[in-house]
Design a protein around this motif. Structure first.
Motif, PDB file in Angstrom:
ATOM      1  N   VAL A 189      42.399  39.301  21.758  1.00  0.00           N
ATOM      2  CA  VAL A 189      43.030  39.088  23.060  1.00  0.00           C
ATOM      3  C   VAL A 189      43.573  40.401  23.605  1.00  0.00           C
ATOM      4  O   VAL A 189      43.521  40.654  24.816  1.00  0.00           O
ATOM      5  CB  VAL A 189      44.150  38.034  22.947  1.00  0.00           C
ATOM      6  N   ARG A 190      44.083  41.278  22.730  1.00  0.00           N
ATOM      7  CA  ARG A 190      44.582  42.579  23.186  1.00  0.00           C
ATOM      8  C   ARG A 190      43.470  43.370  23.857  1.00  0.00           C
ATOM      9  O   ARG A 190      43.665  43.994  24.904  1.00  0.00           O
ATOM     10  CB  ARG A 190      45.158  43.363  22.001  1.00  0.00           C
ATOM     11  N   GLU A 191      42.280  43.362  23.224  1.00  0.00           N
ATOM     12  CA  GLU A 191      41.152  44.069  23.829  1.00  0.00           C
ATOM     13  C   GLU A 191      40.803  43.479  25.194  1.00  0.00           C
ATOM     14  O   GLU A 191      40.512  44.208  26.142  1.00  0.00           O
ATOM     15  CB  GLU A 191      39.944  43.988  22.890  1.00  0.00           C
ATOM     16  N   ARG A 192      40.818  42.148  25.275  1.00  0.00           N
ATOM     17  CA  ARG A 192      40.490  41.491  26.531  1.00  0.00           C
ATOM     18  C   ARG A 192      41.521  41.821  27.611  1.00  0.00           C
ATOM     19  O   ARG A 192      41.164  42.036  28.786  1.00  0.00           O
ATOM     20  CB  ARG A 192      40.434  39.974  26.306  1.00  0.00           C
ATOM     21  N   ILE A 193      42.786  41.902  27.241  1.00  0.00           N
ATOM     22  CA  ILE A 193      43.847  42.233  28.202  1.00  0.00           C
ATOM     23  C   ILE A 193      43.626  43.618  28.787  1.00  0.00           C
ATOM     24  O   ILE A 193      43.770  43.841  29.995  1.00  0.00           O
ATOM     25  CB  ILE A 193      45.227  42.130  27.530  1.00  0.00           C
ATOM     26  N   LEU A 194      43.274  44.578  27.924  1.00  0.00           N
ATOM     27  CA  LEU A 194      43.049  45.938  28.404  1.00  0.00           C
ATOM     28  C   LEU A 194      41.861  45.998  29.363  1.00  0.00           C
ATOM     29  O   LEU A 194      41.875  46.752  30.337  1.00  0.00           O
ATOM     30  CB  LEU A 194      42.826  46.874  27.212  1.00  0.00           C
ATOM     31  N   VAL A 195      40.825  45.183  29.094  1.00  0.00           N
ATOM     32  CA  VAL A 195      39.664  45.134  30.000  1.00  0.00           C
ATOM     33  C   VAL A 195      40.071  44.554  31.350  1.00  0.00           C
ATOM     34  O   VAL A 195      39.711  45.078  32.413  1.00  0.00           O
ATOM     35  CB  VAL A 195      38.529  44.301  29.364  1.00  0.00           C
ATOM     36  N   LEU A 196      40.850  43.463  31.315  1.00  0.00           N
ATOM     37  CA  LEU A 196      41.290  42.839  32.566  1.00  0.00           C
ATOM     38  C   LEU A 196      42.213  43.764  33.355  1.00  0.00           C
ATOM     39  O   LEU A 196      42.152  43.824  34.588  1.00  0.00           O
ATOM     40  CB  LEU A 196      42.002  41.517  32.262  1.00  0.00           C
ATOM     41  N   ALA A 197      43.073  44.493  32.632  1.00  0.00           N
ATOM     42  CA  ALA A 197      43.981  45.421  33.312  1.00  0.00           C
ATOM     43  C   ALA A 197      43.202  46.544  33.976  1.00  0.00           C
ATOM     44  O   ALA A 197      43.525  46.985  35.086  1.00  0.00           O
ATOM     45  CB  ALA A 197      44.992  45.988  32.314  1.00  0.00           C
ATOM     46  N   LYS A 198      42.163  47.026  33.293  1.00  0.00           N
ATOM     47  CA  LYS A 198      41.336  48.080  33.858  1.00  0.00           C
ATOM     48  C   LYS A 198      40.617  47.607  35.114  1.00  0.00           C
ATOM     49  O   LYS A 198      40.352  48.385  36.044  1.00  0.00           O
ATOM     50  CB  LYS A 198      40.327  48.549  32.811  1.00  0.00           C
ATOM     51  N   ALA A 199      40.310  46.285  35.172  1.00  0.00           N
ATOM     52  CA  ALA A 199      39.641  45.714  36.341  1.00  0.00           C
ATOM     53  C   ALA A 199      40.606  45.439  37.486  1.00  0.00           C
ATOM     54  O   ALA A 199      40.181  45.010  38.563  1.00  0.00           O
ATOM     55  CB  ALA A 199      38.927  44.428  35.953  1.00  0.00           C
ATOM     56  N   GLY A 200      41.909  45.670  37.261  1.00  0.00           N
ATOM     57  CA  GLY A 200      42.897  45.509  38.325  1.00  0.00           C
ATOM     58  C   GLY A 200      43.507  44.129  38.431  1.00  0.00           C
ATOM     59  O   GLY A 200      44.147  43.806  39.444  1.00  0.00           O
TER      60      GLY A 200
END
Length: 734
Positions: A189-200
């Protein structure tokens, strides 16, 4: 601010690549249950034990009981934590007895309910900025006390007291998950959060997306919106653009301090750090001695930097895991792995290993074929076993446990023919013929199935026990780790592991080696091999007594179990060259003569093992320890020796009285020895590890010690009484 679990390292998370090549294939392993806890809105208890998310709620855990045994204190804590979550409370460490300088280390722990004790007073400065929140502590007396027990060289932890009497209401499954100890963000989930944050994405949108992806209702995630915001805030403090250059500066600084420190790196087209690998002087020396078989673990990433992290390990002659080097790569492409392998060989003065064990990774396999064509490449069986649950548990349902047992039985077969037959039977029995993961395991069986690996030197690394980066670096790499500090932190972790290995080596050497067969060949081996290697040899020798020998032709023998009418192994003897060749190829695999060859040697009245069958890598003289003769070495020797004395002298009252009498005499004699200043120059300087562990060492001073005749009679009696009491306390610990 993030808080790292006591069980893992926050900066490392497992890679998600599946060897089947399907990007949608989600790899679920036991490591998925390990996570990082993020600080909640209210202050956390400083020593509250952080726990796993999924397994704890689903596992069936019986009530702990007095006398229950665990291999480690961590295992005992995990068991009690699972029990606590199931029953509606959390736990924390309360008190521990022992320290690094004690012969037994930490030998006692008290684990209590999170509401045990009374509220702790807060500092004045904290009162101004914290809410006046009522403490949850209410003097609850529920607890589990465990104590270390060492018997015949085997260490375990025993439950000596357990109470489940609570003076407060217990929470239901819906309420208990909101306790700070159980609020966590899993690695995936941490990895997914960083991806979503990068997408704005906004925080609210992230929460909704994660709830939908994991199929839970709003508010049912294992963390809150506040936890997610804290995690993102901690991640924002990392500047990926400058961290690479800072890491290079740290390596150059390390090289300036120690010219034997080695590192290699490449830059990308933008002059940014692409790949980097490094090793330490002790590791280079260890590789020269024990570089025949190594492990290249590439199953983890630095999630904050989105980079694969690989570590090379080896095993020494005492069975200790030794660090050889590590690499931080740009990505997981075969070209990156090829660079890592090239760089490692270069750091090790061009010496190639005989065998490398890796994860099931096709890109790494291609890199091995290109860069190390003459090195045997095998997939570590523990990597495969870790993935079986994610691959087959959902597919097989209630049949999964039966499949797991069948898989282990097939893996233990000795011949290739038997493996192929039993494997096909297992696949058909569980209806897995069309499964892509089974197809991969079947296609590459020569890389992991033991019958196909016979004759490859594996140094005994054929068990299913996981060898994990996190356990090696436990307590040193955390979520706030910065690349510029990475080299130093890894160095400190290695220093600690070396100290643990050195002490374990000394303990083995002081253990009483028990001869089981009274055969001269056994006594000969015990005087040359390390206790770890001798234990492997002794098991083969004892098993050899169950075999019968039939001479099929001159100097060729058929060896099989005495009750079997067929099968067996052929052992060829070459007396002029003092050589034996067995068709099982066990000696070629682990460097220890097999039971079949030993049975033939016994038939030939051989009283000493030929020198060529006592490999240098398993001899005592090849040990990496001790590294010094200073204060640290002397301290470790005495701790190890005293620990063995405690074990042996506590068996009976006569043993104790004898040891106590001699220890009193020894103590008096040592106190009366003259002390000179020259010992001060032999005290080793305090290293960064000592600072990190806050180990307080006694100062060595020159002082005049009065002899017993010069002391008053009362002081002599007090000294003898004190010595007796010290000995009594030590004996009671075991």
């Amino acid at each position: 601010m993030t808080k790292t679990s006591l069980k893992n390292n926050g900066c490392l998370t497992q890679r998600r690549i599946c060897p089947c090549g399907d990007d949608q294939c989600y790899i679920k392993t036991d490591e998925d249950e390990e996570d990082i806890s993020v600080e909640a809105a209210m202050p956390l208890e400083s020593n509250l034990i952080q726990v796993e998310q999924h397994s704890t709620s689903e596992a069936i855990v019986d009530t702990p009981y007095v006398g229950q045994s665990f291999r480690t204190d961590d295992e005992a804590q995990e068991y009690y934590t699972n029990f606590a979550r199931k029953n509606g409370f959390a736990i924390r460490r309360e008190r521990s007895k022992g320290n690094p300088s004690h012969p037994l280390g930490v030998y006692k722990r008290e684990l209590v309910c999170h509401r045990a004790g009374v509220s702790l007073p807060r500092k004045t400065a904290e009162l101004k900025r914290q809410r006046n929140k009522k403490s949850s502590r209410c003097k609850c007396e529920a607890q589990m006390i465990i104590k270390k027990n060492v018997s015949k060289g085997t260490t375990c932890w025993i439950v000596i007291h357990f109470s489940n009497e609570h003076n407060h209401e217990l929470l239901d499954s819906e309420e208990v998950r909101h306790l700070p100890a159980y609020r966590n963000i899993p690695p995936a989930v941490r990895e997914r959060i960083l991806v979503l944050a990068k997408a704005g994405c906004t925080v609210n949108l992230m929460m909704r997306a994660l709830e939908m992806e994991r199929g839970v209702k709003p508010g049912q995630l294992s963390f809150t919106e506040r936890d997610l915001r804290n995690f993102l805030q901690a991640s924002k403090s990392i500047d990926r653009e400058t961290e690479g250059s800072e890491l290079l500066k740290a390596c150059k600084c390390m090289r300036d301090k120690n010219p034997d420190f080695r590192y290699d790196y490449t830059l990308d087209s933008n002059e940014k750090l692409e790949h980097i690998a490094w090793s330490y002087p002790d590791a280079v020396h260890a590789y020269k001695v024990f570089g025949d078989v190594i492990i290249f673990d590439t199953t983890y990433r630095l999630y904050a930097y989105d980079r694969p992290f690989g570590v090379w390990f080896g095993v020494d002659n005492y069975g200790n895991l030794i660090f050889l080097g590590c690499a931080l790569l740009q990505d997981e492409k075969p070209t990156s792995f090829r660079w890592a392998l090239r760089s490692f060989v270069s750091l090790m003065d061009g010496k190639f290993p005989q065998t490398i064990l890796t994860d099931v990774d096709m890109g790494l396999r291609d890199a091995m074929i290109n860069e190390l064509p003459n090195t045997k490449h095998a997939f570590g069986i523990w990597y495969i076993i870790q993935r079986l649950s994610g691959w087959f548990s959902t597919l097989l349902g209630n049949q999964y446990n039966s499949f797991l047992n069948a898989f282990h039985q097939v893996c233990s077969l000795e011949s290739e023919t038997d493996f192929i037959h039993q494997w096909a039977h297992m696949v058909n029995e569980f209806g897995l013929a069309s499964d892509r993961h089974i197809s991969i395991l079947s296609l590459y069986r020569s890389y992991w199935a033991l019958p196909f690996l016979r004759g490859w030197f594996l140094g005994g690394l054929t068990s299913g026990s996981p060898i994990c980066i996190k356990s090696f670096f436990k307590g040193f790499l955390n979520a706030q780790a910065r690349l510029k500090d990475f080299v130093e932190q890894v160095s400190v972790a290695i220093e600690l592991q070396n100290q643990v290995g050195e002490e374990a080596t000394m303990r083995q050497n002081y253990q009483n080696v028990k001869i089981k067969t009274c055969m001269p060949i056994e006594e000969h081996a015990s005087s040359i091999l390390t206790p770890y290697a001798f234990d492997m040899f002794q098991k083969e020798l004892v098993s050899s007594t169950q075999f019968a020998v039939y001479e099929s032709e001159r100097e060729t023998y058929l060896v099989r179990r005495r009750l079997n009418a067929d099968g067996g192994y052929l052992v060829q003897s070459f007396p002029s060259e003092q050589e034996l060749h067995c068709s099982c190829k066990e000696f070629e695999s682990c460097g220890i003569l097999c039971r079949h060859a030993l049975r033939v040697l016994s038939l030939k009245n051989c009283f000493m093992l030929p020198d060529k069958y006592l490999l240098m890598r398993w001899r005592r003289e090849s040990s990496l320890f001790p590294k010094s003769t200073g204060y640290r070495y002397r301290s470790q020797v005495l701790r190890s020796l005293s620990s063995i004395i405690i074990q042996e002298s506590s068996i009976t009252k006569d043993h104790f009285n004898y040891a106590q009498w001699h220890m009193n005499k020894l103590l008096t004699h040592v106190r009366n020895m003259p002390t000179v200043d020259e010992t001060a120059s032999d005290v080793e300087t305090v290293t960064s590890l000592d600072t990190a562990l806050s180990c307080r060492r006694p100062r060595v001073r020159s002082r005049k010690v009065k002899s017993p005749d010069e002391m008053p009679k009362e002081m002599q009696e007090l000294s003898d009484t004190q010595a007796f009491q010290e000995t009594l306390e030590l004996s009671e610990l075991s």
